[in-house]
Scaffold this active site. Sequence first.
Site, PDB file in Angstrom:
ATOM      1  N   SER A  82     -25.366 -37.835  41.025  1.00 44.98           N
ATOM      2  CA  SER A  82     -25.944 -37.327  39.774  1.00 44.98           C
ATOM      3  C   SER A  82     -26.000 -38.444  38.751  1.00 44.98           C
ATOM      4  CB  SER A  82     -25.098 -36.176  39.233  1.00 44.98           C
ATOM      5  OG  SER A  82     -25.458 -35.950  37.891  1.00 44.98           O
ATOM      6  N   HIS A 142     -29.904 -37.013  42.034  1.00 43.22           N
ATOM      7  CA  HIS A 142     -29.861 -35.754  41.295  1.00 43.22           C
ATOM      8  C   HIS A 142     -30.044 -36.060  39.809  1.00 43.22           C
ATOM      9  CE1 HIS A 142     -28.593 -31.521  40.853  1.00 43.22           C
ATOM     10  NE2 HIS A 142     -27.903 -31.919  39.797  1.00 43.22           N
ATOM     11  N   ASP A 200     -30.200 -34.436  36.041  1.00 46.89           N
ATOM     12  CA  ASP A 200     -29.811 -33.248  35.262  1.00 46.89           C
ATOM     13  C   ASP A 200     -30.525 -33.199  33.919  1.00 46.89           C
ATOM     14  OD1 ASP A 200     -27.741 -31.918  36.886  1.00 46.89           O
ATOM     15  OD2 ASP A 200     -26.704 -33.833  36.691  1.00 46.89           O
ATOM     16  N   MET A 209     -31.036 -31.191  30.555  1.00 46.01           N
ATOM     17  CA  MET A 209     -30.364 -30.161  29.733  1.00 46.01           C
ATOM     18  C   MET A 209     -31.047 -30.069  28.374  1.00 46.01           C
ATOM     19  SD  MET A 209     -26.375 -31.003  30.481  1.00 46.01           S
ATOM     20  CE  MET A 209     -25.796 -31.475  32.114  1.00 46.01           C
ATOM     21  N   HIS A 253     -32.690 -31.000  38.385  1.00 44.60           N
ATOM     22  CA  HIS A 253     -31.964 -29.762  38.082  1.00 44.60           C
ATOM     23  C   HIS A 253     -32.238 -29.411  36.625  1.00 44.60           C
ATOM     24  CE1 HIS A 253     -27.629 -27.900  37.698  1.00 44.60           C
ATOM     25  NE2 HIS A 253     -28.570 -26.986  37.564  1.00 44.60           N
ATOM     26  N   MET A 264     -31.575 -27.411  33.568  1.00 49.50           N
ATOM     27  CA  MET A 264     -30.672 -26.513  32.834  1.00 49.50           C
ATOM     28  C   MET A 264     -31.306 -26.252  31.475  1.00 49.50           C
ATOM     29  SD  MET A 264     -27.205 -28.317  34.138  1.00 49.50           S
ATOM     30  CE  MET A 264     -28.140 -29.746  34.636  1.00 49.50           C
ATOM     31  N   MET A 323     -23.606 -23.506  41.658  1.00 50.40           N
ATOM     32  CA  MET A 323     -22.877 -24.277  40.646  1.00 50.40           C
ATOM     33  C   MET A 323     -21.379 -24.018  40.817  1.00 50.40           C
ATOM     34  SD  MET A 323     -24.976 -26.089  38.940  1.00 50.40           S
ATOM     35  CE  MET A 323     -23.646 -26.795  37.947  1.00 50.40           C
ATOM     36  N   ASP A 380     -22.920 -28.235  43.314  1.00 51.27           N
ATOM     37  CA  ASP A 380     -22.950 -29.157  42.171  1.00 51.27           C
ATOM     38  C   ASP A 380     -21.802 -28.855  41.221  1.00 51.27           C
ATOM     39  OD1 ASP A 380     -23.712 -30.837  40.092  1.00 51.27           O
ATOM     40  OD2 ASP A 380     -25.565 -29.763  39.621  1.00 51.27           O
TER      41      ASP A 380
HETATM   42  C1  DX5 Z   1     -23.300 -30.299  35.516  1.00 52.97           C
HETATM   43  C2  DX5 Z   1     -24.422 -31.013  36.254  1.00 52.97           C
HETATM   44  C3  DX5 Z   1     -23.943 -31.832  37.377  1.00 52.97           C
HETATM   45  C4  DX5 Z   1     -22.989 -32.938  36.996  1.00 52.97           C
HETATM   46  C5  DX5 Z   1     -21.991 -33.028  38.099  1.00 52.97           C
HETATM   47  O1  DX5 Z   1     -23.791 -29.408  34.638  1.00 52.97           O
HETATM   48  O2  DX5 Z   1     -25.358 -30.083  36.777  1.00 52.97           O
HETATM   49  O3  DX5 Z   1     -24.983 -32.315  38.209  1.00 52.97           O
HETATM   50  O4  DX5 Z   1     -23.596 -34.180  36.811  1.00 52.97           O
HETATM   51  O5  DX5 Z   1     -21.025 -33.946  37.745  1.00 52.97           O
HETATM   52  P1  DX5 Z   1     -19.605 -34.045  38.472  1.00 52.97           P
HETATM   53  O6  DX5 Z   1     -19.892 -34.405  39.909  1.00 52.97           O
HETATM   54  O7  DX5 Z   1     -18.940 -35.127  37.700  1.00 52.97           O
HETATM   55  O8  DX5 Z   1     -18.934 -32.708  38.354  1.00 52.97           O
HETATM   56 ZN    ZN Z   2     -26.807 -30.819  38.327  1.00 54.27          ZN
END
Ligand code: DX5
Ligand code: ZN
Length: 222
Positions: free
Chosen positions: A9, A34, A36, A38, A67, A69, A138, A176
């Site tokens: 990620s 990956h 993320d 947000m 991903h 969010m 998740m 994840d």
């Molecule tokens: C959290 C994200 C993850 C995050 C995971 O909301 O969706 O992808 O980067 O990070 P680790 O592996 O550090 O838990």
């Molecule tokens: Zn993620």
Amino acid sequence: MSQIRIAPSLLSADFANLAAEIARCEKGGADWLHVDVMDGRFVPNLTFGAKVIETARRVSTLPLDVHLMVVEPERYFEDFAASGASGLTIHHEVSPHLSRQLARIRELGCRAGVAVNPSTPVEILRDVIPDLDLVLVMSVNPGFGGQRFIPGSIEKVARARRLLDEAGSAAALEVDGGVNRETIAAIRRAGADTFVAGNAVFTARDAAAEIGALRQLAMERA
Ligand code: DX5
Ligand code: ZN
């Protein structure tokens, strides 16, 4: 058993050196990157959007596993697909028209994924299984990297595995949040095939070697 995919990620990467961080992932044999996204609304944190997807696309040929969010994720499908996303994963909790949204993602040529928060039962996806290419369980409450793996997620992954197998689905089963050397073997045993790892990879002294170590642990305990 199915192939194992390790998806570092980028959230935990050093953004001042993003190209070098991605190169380290490639050197370590990462299968996907990956990404993320947000929005500060669905989750209490803000990250990045199309520009970073485009940048990652420019410096790497690895599939970009995006991903989302965000609320109203459909607002970003076209932009993100055009920026080079290979897969778009949306959250069930903010997607009331899931089958239409998934169909649109496929139309844009991307892998269509659905994520479920820790408090959302995975069984809620039963009726859209033919429409999806990936289920994301998740294992932390989304919003931040570096959180602790919620132990109950193992049982949930096993239920997701059964759900997909019973439907004869070849969808990827991704986990994840809090994936690391301590947790990955049990997650694999429960039936996941795709492992997102942020902190575990990027806080390791040797990120490339860590990806290999995680893969090895997942394979050994299968
Ligand atoms: C959290 C994200 C993850 C995050 C995971 O909301 O969706 O992808 O980067 O990070 P680790 O592996 O550090 O838990
Ligand atoms: Zn993620």
